[in-house]
Design a protein around this motif. Structure first.
Motif, PDB file in Angstrom:
ATOM      1  N   GLY A   1       0.807  -1.226   0.000  1.00 50.71           N
ATOM      2  CA  GLY A   1       0.000   0.000   0.000  1.00 50.71           C
ATOM      3  C   GLY A   1       0.833   1.265   0.000  1.00 50.71           C
ATOM      4  N   ILE A   2       2.071   1.174  -0.490  1.00 48.22           N
ATOM      5  CA  ILE A   2       2.938   2.347  -0.540  1.00 48.22           C
ATOM      6  C   ILE A   2       2.915   2.902  -1.965  1.00 48.22           C
ATOM      7  CG2 ILE A   2       5.278   3.245  -0.187  1.00 48.22           C
ATOM      8  CD1 ILE A   2       5.796   0.891   1.680  1.00 48.22           C
ATOM      9  N   PRO A   3       2.354   4.081  -2.177  1.00 47.92           N
ATOM     10  CA  PRO A   3       2.260   4.626  -3.543  1.00 47.92           C
ATOM     11  C   PRO A   3       3.637   4.999  -4.086  1.00 47.92           C
ATOM     12  CG  PRO A   3       1.557   6.264  -1.938  1.00 47.92           C
ATOM     13  CD  PRO A   3       1.765   4.993  -1.179  1.00 47.92           C
ATOM     14  N   ARG A   4       3.743   4.974  -5.381  1.00 47.22           N
ATOM     15  CA  ARG A   4       5.033   5.230  -6.025  1.00 47.22           C
ATOM     16  C   ARG A   4       5.563   6.633  -5.771  1.00 47.22           C
ATOM     17  NH1 ARG A   4       3.502   4.095 -12.148  1.00 47.22           N
ATOM     18  NH2 ARG A   4       2.402   2.378 -11.111  1.00 47.22           N
ATOM     19  N   TYR A   5       4.679   7.574  -5.459  1.00 43.75           N
ATOM     20  CA  TYR A   5       5.137   8.940  -5.199  1.00 43.75           C
ATOM     21  C   TYR A   5       5.616   9.127  -3.768  1.00 43.75           C
ATOM     22  CZ  TYR A   5       0.367   9.277  -3.371  1.00 43.75           C
ATOM     23  OH  TYR A   5      -0.802   9.052  -2.686  1.00 43.75           O
ATOM     24  N   SER A   6       5.483   8.094  -2.934  1.00 42.99           N
ATOM     25  CA  SER A   6       5.907   8.192  -1.536  1.00 42.99           C
ATOM     26  C   SER A   6       7.430   8.082  -1.417  1.00 42.99           C
ATOM     27  CB  SER A   6       5.255   7.081  -0.704  1.00 42.99           C
ATOM     28  OG  SER A   6       5.836   7.004   0.586  1.00 42.99           O
ATOM     29  N   SER A   7       7.988   8.825  -0.469  1.00 42.06           N
ATOM     30  CA  SER A   7       9.428   8.735  -0.211  1.00 42.06           C
ATOM     31  C   SER A   7       9.794   7.373   0.370  1.00 42.06           C
ATOM     32  CB  SER A   7       9.863   9.842   0.750  1.00 42.06           C
ATOM     33  OG  SER A   7       9.189   9.720   2.000  1.00 42.06           O
ATOM     34  N   ARG A   8       8.771   6.601   0.810  1.00 47.65           N
ATOM     35  CA  ARG A   8       9.000   5.265   1.386  1.00 47.65           C
ATOM     36  C   ARG A   8       8.951   4.162   0.330  1.00 47.65           C
ATOM     37  NH1 ARG A   8       9.999   8.391   4.845  1.00 47.65           N
ATOM     38  NH2 ARG A   8       9.355   8.397   7.037  1.00 47.65           N
ATOM     39  N   PHE A   9       8.678   4.515  -0.917  1.00 47.98           N
ATOM     40  CA  PHE A   9       8.484   3.494  -1.951  1.00 47.98           C
ATOM     41  C   PHE A   9       9.717   2.605  -2.112  1.00 47.98           C
ATOM     42  CE2 PHE A   9       8.400   1.884  -6.296  1.00 47.98           C
ATOM     43  CZ  PHE A   9       7.117   1.367  -6.369  1.00 47.98           C
ATOM     44  N   LEU A  10      10.885   3.201  -2.188  1.00 51.61           N
ATOM     45  CA  LEU A  10      12.100   2.407  -2.374  1.00 51.61           C
ATOM     46  C   LEU A  10      12.452   1.603  -1.133  1.00 51.61           C
ATOM     47  CD1 LEU A  10      14.389   4.794  -4.469  1.00 51.61           C
ATOM     48  CD2 LEU A  10      12.955   2.897  -5.245  1.00 51.61           C
ATOM     49  N   LEU A  11      12.011   2.072   0.039  1.00 49.84           N
ATOM     50  CA  LEU A  11      12.213   1.282   1.257  1.00 49.84           C
ATOM     51  C   LEU A  11      11.329   0.031   1.217  1.00 49.84           C
ATOM     52  CD1 LEU A  11      12.298   4.068   4.016  1.00 49.84           C
ATOM     53  CD2 LEU A  11      14.178   3.127   2.668  1.00 49.84           C
ATOM     54  N   GLY A  12      10.118   0.189   0.686  1.00 52.88           N
ATOM     55  CA  GLY A  12       9.246  -0.966   0.508  1.00 52.88           C
ATOM     56  C   GLY A  12       9.829  -1.957  -0.480  1.00 52.88           C
ATOM     57  N   LEU A  13      10.425  -1.437  -1.545  1.00 51.32           N
ATOM     58  CA  LEU A  13      11.103  -2.298  -2.517  1.00 51.32           C
ATOM     59  C   LEU A  13      12.207  -3.091  -1.848  1.00 51.32           C
ATOM     60  CD1 LEU A  13      11.883  -3.207  -5.408  1.00 51.32           C
ATOM     61  CD2 LEU A  13      13.267  -1.126  -5.568  1.00 51.32           C
ATOM     62  N   HIS A  14      12.983  -2.432  -1.015  1.00 53.68           N
ATOM     63  CA  HIS A  14      14.078  -3.111  -0.319  1.00 53.68           C
ATOM     64  C   HIS A  14      13.544  -4.215   0.592  1.00 53.68           C
ATOM     65  CE1 HIS A  14      18.035  -3.584   1.506  1.00 53.68           C
ATOM     66  NE2 HIS A  14      17.431  -3.598   2.688  1.00 53.68           N
ATOM     67  N   LEU A  15      12.445  -3.961   1.284  1.00 54.60           N
ATOM     68  CA  LEU A  15      11.859  -4.968   2.169  1.00 54.60           C
ATOM     69  C   LEU A  15      11.441  -6.203   1.387  1.00 54.60           C
ATOM     70  CD1 LEU A  15      10.730  -5.677   5.040  1.00 54.60           C
ATOM     71  CD2 LEU A  15       8.565  -4.694   4.268  1.00 54.60           C
ATOM     72  N   LEU A  16      10.709  -6.010   0.295  1.00 55.55           N
ATOM     73  CA  LEU A  16      10.231  -7.149  -0.487  1.00 55.55           C
ATOM     74  C   LEU A  16      11.373  -7.899  -1.165  1.00 55.55           C
ATOM     75  CD1 LEU A  16       6.994  -5.809  -2.230  1.00 55.55           C
ATOM     76  CD2 LEU A  16       7.218  -7.076  -0.096  1.00 55.55           C
ATOM     77  N   ALA A  17      12.413  -7.178  -1.530  1.00 53.97           N
ATOM     78  CA  ALA A  17      13.537  -7.819  -2.210  1.00 53.97           C
ATOM     79  C   ALA A  17      14.431  -8.587  -1.247  1.00 53.97           C
ATOM     80  CB  ALA A  17      14.368  -6.761  -2.943  1.00 53.97           C
ATOM     81  N   SER A  18      14.315  -8.303   0.042  1.00 53.32           N
ATOM     82  CA  SER A  18      15.253  -8.865   1.011  1.00 53.32           C
ATOM     83  C   SER A  18      14.684 -10.004   1.847  1.00 53.32           C
ATOM     84  CB  SER A  18      15.740  -7.761   1.963  1.00 53.32           C
ATOM     85  OG  SER A  18      16.356  -6.707   1.252  1.00 53.32           O
ATOM     86  N   PHE A  19      13.354 -10.082   1.957  1.00 52.82           N
ATOM     87  CA  PHE A  19      12.761 -11.063   2.859  1.00 52.82           C
ATOM     88  C   PHE A  19      11.678 -11.866   2.143  1.00 52.82           C
ATOM     89  CE2 PHE A  19      14.411  -7.655   5.483  1.00 52.82           C
ATOM     90  CZ  PHE A  19      15.143  -8.355   6.435  1.00 52.82           C
ATOM     91  N   SER A  20      11.543 -13.116   2.560  1.00 52.87           N
ATOM     92  CA  SER A  20      10.567 -14.008   1.948  1.00 52.87           C
ATOM     93  C   SER A  20       9.161 -13.708   2.438  1.00 52.87           C
ATOM     94  CB  SER A  20      10.918 -15.466   2.270  1.00 52.87           C
ATOM     95  OG  SER A  20      10.678 -15.729   3.646  1.00 52.87           O
ATOM     96  N   GLN A  21       8.192 -14.225   1.736  1.00 49.98           N
ATOM     97  CA  GLN A  21       6.790 -14.075   2.108  1.00 49.98           C
ATOM     98  C   GLN A  21       6.557 -14.620   3.509  1.00 49.98           C
ATOM     99  OE1 GLN A  21       4.074 -16.022  -0.544  1.00 49.98           O
ATOM    100  NE2 GLN A  21       2.410 -16.057   0.938  1.00 49.98           N
ATOM    101  N   ASN A  22       7.087 -15.819   3.776  1.00 51.41           N
ATOM    102  CA  ASN A  22       6.882 -16.435   5.085  1.00 51.41           C
ATOM    103  C   ASN A  22       7.530 -15.623   6.192  1.00 51.41           C
ATOM    104  OD1 ASN A  22       5.447 -18.544   3.949  1.00 51.41           O
ATOM    105  ND2 ASN A  22       7.225 -19.899   3.806  1.00 51.41           N
ATOM    106  N   ASN A  23       8.702 -15.076   5.916  1.00 47.94           N
ATOM    107  CA  ASN A  23       9.416 -14.296   6.923  1.00 47.94           C
ATOM    108  C   ASN A  23       8.633 -13.049   7.299  1.00 47.94           C
ATOM    109  OD1 ASN A  23      11.485 -12.070   7.708  1.00 47.94           O
ATOM    110  ND2 ASN A  23      12.613 -13.981   7.983  1.00 47.94           N
TER     111      ASN A  23
END
Length: 396
Positions: free
Chosen positions: A234-256
């Motif tokens: 739920g982080i919109p692309r215009y948010s300054s947190r967008f790339l932080l969300g990308l980092h979270l999804l790229a670093s941790f598994s669904q189960n984690n």
């Protein structure tokens, strides 16, 4: 329910390719034995153990078996001496060289002018110091015989700017083979996708400098990650947190990630509360489950903070309990009990202060709490602070 994909496949693919490359070059064979003169050279000139010299010699022989023209022992020694002298001349010590030779034994028969010098000259002309170069080679020896590293630098120049050599060197000094491969193959197309999303190049550069790995995924996976940042987090692309969300999804598994969300829910959080927290600070879910549990036990059970308050003051989750939160809470309570400060002073406000500022405002003027501070921090308030302060926020 939050549905998250596990997208470390890009890194896994790179590691798989790298392992296959090693298998092709260095697969064991009963028909190939270690080379006596090569092994003796490693022991006498580079301080290899007998076991490492034997295994490295076997690698060397496997490579030599594929050469049409063999290298005699006398020519080998002469060439190897020249290679070692050249590497030492450019900043590598024997420890660095042992790492290089054990990974790439054929470097000792490489041609300096035709093979090594062009690559070394590229590094030095770009701005790498000899110590920088030695660090790079010790992490990724293949840069000496492979053009991948140079292609990675060129890709970084395209993204970071041609005049941003200092930061490019900072990134490359930490880059192993997998990182280098991802930079050279995936960085430019992935950044182009982000730019199409409206992400500024300044934000991209900042995140790339801190955490380059999310940018290294194969572009098809990278695009899917971007969709999930908006859809699942739920982080919109215009948010300054967008790339932080990308980092979270790229670093941790669904189960984690799901397991950590359930940890919050076990403390009475609604899933909507957790989602609010993620949108405000995705890196809160980068904390370990044990760390989350310990923090929530103190913040909710001892301090009786509500989920909504923690979500809106989420920086507290990033501070160390032992080094920052508990000591400052104890000092604050002691000051209030003694009537030295007004009751409206909040713990959250004090947590935001640097350690020198906290000492100056809440500890040093009140001798009555010096002992409290010392008891819970293990140091005197009059003791000079080490560089970087005490109890700073953990890296999230």
């Amino acid at each position: 329910m939050l549905k998250l994909g596990y997208y470390n496949n890009g890194v896994k693919a790179l590691k798989f390719i790298d392992s296959i490359r090693h298998l092709i070059f260095y697969s064991t064979s009963t028909s190939i034995k270690s080379n006596p003169y090569f092994g003796n050279y490693l022991i006498e000139h580079l301080g290899f153990s007998k076991q490492l010299a034997r295994s490295t010699s076997t690698k060397f022989n496997q490579i030599q078996c594929r050469r049409i023209k063999k290298v005699s022992s006398s020519k080998f020694v002469s060439n190897a001496d020249s290679v070692l002298a050249y590497l030492r001349q450019n900043g590598l010590n024997d420890t660095h060289i042992r790492i290089v030779v054990s990974s790439l034994p054929n470097i000792l028969v490489s041609r300096i002018k035709q093979t090594l010098k062009p690559k070394v000259d590229y590094f030095m002309n770009f701005g790498f110091s000899k110590s920088d170069f030695a660090q790079v080679v010790s992490i990724n020896p293949y840069v000496l015989l492979n053009g991948q590293f140079i292609r990675a630098i060129e890709a970084l120049k395209d993204v970071m700017g041609c005049d941003n050599h200092v930061n490019i060197i900072r990134i490359m000094k930490k880059s192993n083979w997998n990182t280098t491969s991802g930079l050279s193959n995936n960085l430019i197309p992935n950044v182009a996708v982000l730019r199409d999303y409206g992400i500024s190049i300044e934000l991209i550069r900042d995140r790339l400098l801190v955490h380059p790995h999310p940018f290294l995924r194969r572009t098809v996976i990278f695009k899917d990650l971007l969709v999930r940042v908006e859809k699942d987090l739920g982080i919109p692309r215009y948010s300054s947190r967008f790339l932080l969300g990308l980092h979270l999804l790229a670093s941790f598994s669904q189960n984690n990630i799901e397991s950590k969300i359930k940890m919050f829910e076990s403390f009475g959080w609604m899933r909507s509360d957790v989602m609010d927290l993620i949108r405000a600070n995705p890196f809160c879910l980068a904390l370990s489950e044990a760390r989350i549990k310990k923090s929530l036990e103190f913040l909710m059970n001892d301090l009786v903070y509500e989920p909504a308050y923690i979500a809106s003051h989420n920086v507290m989750l990033g501070y160390s309990l032992e080094k920052r939160i508990v000591p400052r809470n104890k000092v604050l309570l002691a000051l209030k009990e003694k009537g030295l400060i007004k009751m409206h002073h909040s713990l959250y406000t004090t947590l935001l202060l640097s350690e020198p500022r906290f000492l100056e405002r809440y500890v040093l003027p009140f001798e009555e709490v010096h002992e409290v501070y010392a008891k819970h921090t293990g140091r005197s308030p009059l003791q000079p602070l080490t560089e970087g302060g005490v109890g700073d926020k953990d890296g999230l």
